[in-house]
Write an enzyme that holds these catalytic residues in place. Structure first.
Site, PDB file in Angstrom:
ATOM      1  CG  LEU A   1      56.526 104.542 103.583  1.00 55.22           C
ATOM      2  CD1 LEU A   1      57.917 105.168 103.622  1.00 55.22           C
ATOM      3  CD2 LEU A   1      56.178 104.106 102.157  1.00 55.22           C
TER       4      LEU A   1
ATOM      5  CB  SER B   1      56.167 102.115 110.884  1.00 56.89           C
ATOM      6  OG  SER B   1      55.046 102.777 111.450  1.00 56.89           O
TER       7      SER B   1
ATOM      8  CG  ASP C   1      50.164  97.448 105.493  1.00 55.44           C
ATOM      9  OD1 ASP C   1      50.068  97.468 104.255  1.00 55.44           O
ATOM     10  OD2 ASP C   1      49.842  98.407 106.221  1.00 55.44           O
TER      11      ASP C   1
ATOM     12  CE1 TYR D   1      43.287 102.045 105.242  1.00 54.14           C
ATOM     13  CE2 TYR D   1      41.567 100.610 106.108  1.00 54.14           C
ATOM     14  CZ  TYR D   1      42.699 100.796 105.333  1.00 54.14           C
ATOM     15  OH  TYR D   1      43.215  99.727 104.641  1.00 54.14           O
TER      16      TYR D   1
HETATM   17  P1  ADP Z   1      52.267 103.287 109.117  1.00 50.94           P
HETATM   18  O1  ADP Z   1      52.032 101.846 109.388  1.00 50.94           O
HETATM   19  O2  ADP Z   1      51.949 103.666 107.722  1.00 50.94           O
HETATM   20  O3  ADP Z   1      53.642 103.744 109.503  1.00 50.94           O
HETATM   21  P2  ADP Z   1      50.264 103.529 111.160  1.00 50.94           P
HETATM   22  O4  ADP Z   1      49.436 104.670 111.619  1.00 50.94           O
HETATM   23  O5  ADP Z   1      49.574 102.312 110.680  1.00 50.94           O
HETATM   24  O6  ADP Z   1      51.267 104.103 110.041  1.00 50.94           O
HETATM   25  O7  ADP Z   1      51.229 103.074 112.325  1.00 50.94           O
HETATM   26  C1  ADP Z   1      52.069 103.989 112.985  1.00 50.94           C
HETATM   27  C2  ADP Z   1      52.009 103.714 114.480  1.00 50.94           C
HETATM   28  O8  ADP Z   1      52.603 102.431 114.771  1.00 50.94           O
HETATM   29  C3  ADP Z   1      52.836 104.702 115.281  1.00 50.94           C
HETATM   30  O9  ADP Z   1      52.088 105.868 115.559  1.00 50.94           O
HETATM   31  C4  ADP Z   1      53.130 103.895 116.539  1.00 50.94           C
HETATM   32  O10 ADP Z   1      52.007 103.860 117.403  1.00 50.94           O
HETATM   33  C5  ADP Z   1      53.321 102.494 115.998  1.00 50.94           C
HETATM   34  N1  ADP Z   1      54.731 102.212 115.669  1.00 50.94           N
HETATM   35  C6  ADP Z   1      55.228 101.883 114.476  1.00 50.94           C
HETATM   36  N2  ADP Z   1      56.567 101.662 114.536  1.00 50.94           N
HETATM   37  C7  ADP Z   1      56.934 101.857 115.814  1.00 50.94           C
HETATM   38  C8  ADP Z   1      58.182 101.789 116.515  1.00 50.94           C
HETATM   39  N3  ADP Z   1      59.326 101.489 115.913  1.00 50.94           N
HETATM   40  N4  ADP Z   1      58.158 102.046 117.844  1.00 50.94           N
HETATM   41  C9  ADP Z   1      57.004 102.346 118.469  1.00 50.94           C
HETATM   42  N5  ADP Z   1      55.813 102.436 117.870  1.00 50.94           N
HETATM   43  C10 ADP Z   1      55.752 102.208 116.545  1.00 50.94           C
HETATM   44 MG    MG Z   2      50.195 100.867 109.376  1.00 49.25          MG
END
Ligand code: ADP
Ligand code: MG
Length: 398
Positions: A137, A139, A187, A239
């Site tokens: 999603l 993040s 994204d 990926y």
């Molecule tokens: P997605 O974008 O689908 O959530 P990703 O693998 O692309 O999955 O990104 C997730 C990674 O981004 C987490 O493992 C972390 O390293 C980083 N991340 C995302 N949001 C946060 C947050 N609020 N605080 C710290 N790290 C974050």
């Molecule tokens: Mg991501």
């Protein structure tokens, strides 16, 4: 039915500002906010110069920021145990700059903004998020974009459309070059440019976007997102492997990208794996166009049918689904969803279902029961209420 419901942006920004003040003894200068997203249709098309149709979520990431007065960068997150401290001089791709750690997503943005002529002073940055991490999603882009808009505000640069487009480029560089997740630009684009009540049609060949009104509420529909809790890792090579296969297919066809290929071209490819991968991309780009036309015509049945076809294409041709996602999608459709598909990079993560509102409870119950029967971990659900893009909050001190 329990749904993961975010606070309002203002409420959450004020809470993040309080955490920042507790940690640093002074309030932040500004809080940047950027949404997660769910992709309605158009998966793995961004890096193939194709089309996609994401929707920004009400779930968002918040970055509270204040200059330190020197070269120090201090980064902390409510979602992580360890803060990261470094110097502006250490940033960039390679060994320094938090590479290999979550902080790379933040330090990478500060570096990439510097490369784009938006060099920042040393900063204290504290983040918090209501976007589930690693659930497909986005993040990661929410984090990058929240930091980017906050830093831009610190620099006194106006957050107009041109600036937003510069920030998209910088955030993509942070993710691909510093955090080393070889994703496309969907994204970051939707996190920066989304408008409430709409999906964002992104055309990566023409480099343009168009807001597509969704009319979910008026038509009695909801977008239900289900996080299967199966974790994905976009940096683990799967990926990147799909990207390489798409490049190889384009090369075999003698076209710069798969956007230039027709289905007839693709079906003539000798290699069965490249043929299947390219078939997904070419048919998926076509499905995005058809979905936009169906949304404009208010033909929700057709939108659902296209989502179902997209899921089959990702499951069978692109091979990025998993049994949990297939089960969530099948259970949603069985209980009355108009259509459902996995969403995001794949190999785990979330599904999205287009559900008549009066079937919402039945659909979540159906998914939950299917997961219980299969012995899977409990999935979590959220509603994708189409939200706006990144912005700034200036919480009152106190
Ligand atoms: P997605 O974008 O689908 O959530 P990703 O693998 O692309 O999955 O990104 C997730 C990674 O981004 C987490 O493992 C972390 O390293 C980083 N991340 C995302 N949001 C946060 C947050 N609020 N605080 C710290 N790290 C974050
Ligand atoms: Mg991501």
């Amino acid at each position: 039915m329990s749904l993961l419901d975010p606070d309002s942006r203002t409420t959450r920004a004020a809470a993040v500002a309080r955490s920042f003040a507790k940690r640093h003894g002074v309030p932040p200068q500004v809080v940047g906010v950027a949404p997660g997203r769910v992709n309605l249709i158009g998966e793995h098309t961004d890096y193939n110069a194709g089309l996609c149709l994401p929707v920004a979520l009400p779930h968002a990431t918040f970055a509270a920021v204040r200059p330190t007065g020197d070269q120090t960068l201090r980064i902390s997150s409510a979602q992580q145990v360890e803060p990261w401290v470094g110097s502006l001089d250490d940033l960039g791709p390679g060994a320094g700059g938090g590479s290999g750690s979550w902080a790379a997503y933040v330090a990478g943005v500060v570096w990439a903004l510097g490369q784009a002529g938006l060099g920042a002073p040393g900063l204290d940055i504290h983040v918090d998020s209501t976007v589930p991490l690693g659930a497909g999603l986005s993040s990661s882009a929410a984090l990058e974009c929240a930091v980017a808009v906050a830093v831009t505000s610190v620099l006194g640069v106006e957050l107009d459309t041109v600036t937003r487009q510069r920030l998209v480029v910088a955030c993509v560089r942070a993710e691909t070059e510093v955090a080393r997740a070889p994703t496309g630009g969907m994204d970051q684009t939707v996190a920066m440019l989304a408008q409430p009540g709409t999906a964002l049609l992104i055309d990566f060949r023409e480099d343009c976007t168009q807001a597509v009104p969704l009319h979910l509420g008026e038509s009695g529909h909801a977008l239900l997102v289900t996080d299967t809790r199966v974790s994905h890792a976009l940096t683990d090579g799967s990926y990147g492997n799909r990207r390489a296969e798409c490049r190889a297919a384009a090369q075999a066809l003698g076209v710069p990208t798969l956007r230039q290929a027709t289905l007839a071209d693709v079906e003539a490819l000798a290699d069965p794996v490249l043929r299947a991968r390219a078939r997904h991309v070419v048919t998926e780009i076509d499905r995005v166009q058809q979905a936009v036309a169906a949304l404009e015509a208010g033909d929700w049945t057709r939108v659902g049918t296209l989502m179902d076809a997209s899921h089959r294409s990702m499951r069978d041709d692109f091979e990025i689904s998993c049994t949990e996602l297939d089960l969530a999608v099948a259970a949603a459709v069985r209980a009355g969803a108009r259509g459902a598909r996995m969403t995001g990079g794949g190999f785990g993560g979330s599904s999205v279902a287009l559900v008549p509102r009066d079937r919402l409870a039945a659909v979540t119950a159906s998914i939950d029961a299917a997961f219980t029967d299969a012995g899977y971990a409990v999935a979590s659900h959220l509603l994708a209420v189409p939200s706006g893009g990144a912005g700034l909050e200036h919480p009152a001190p106190g």
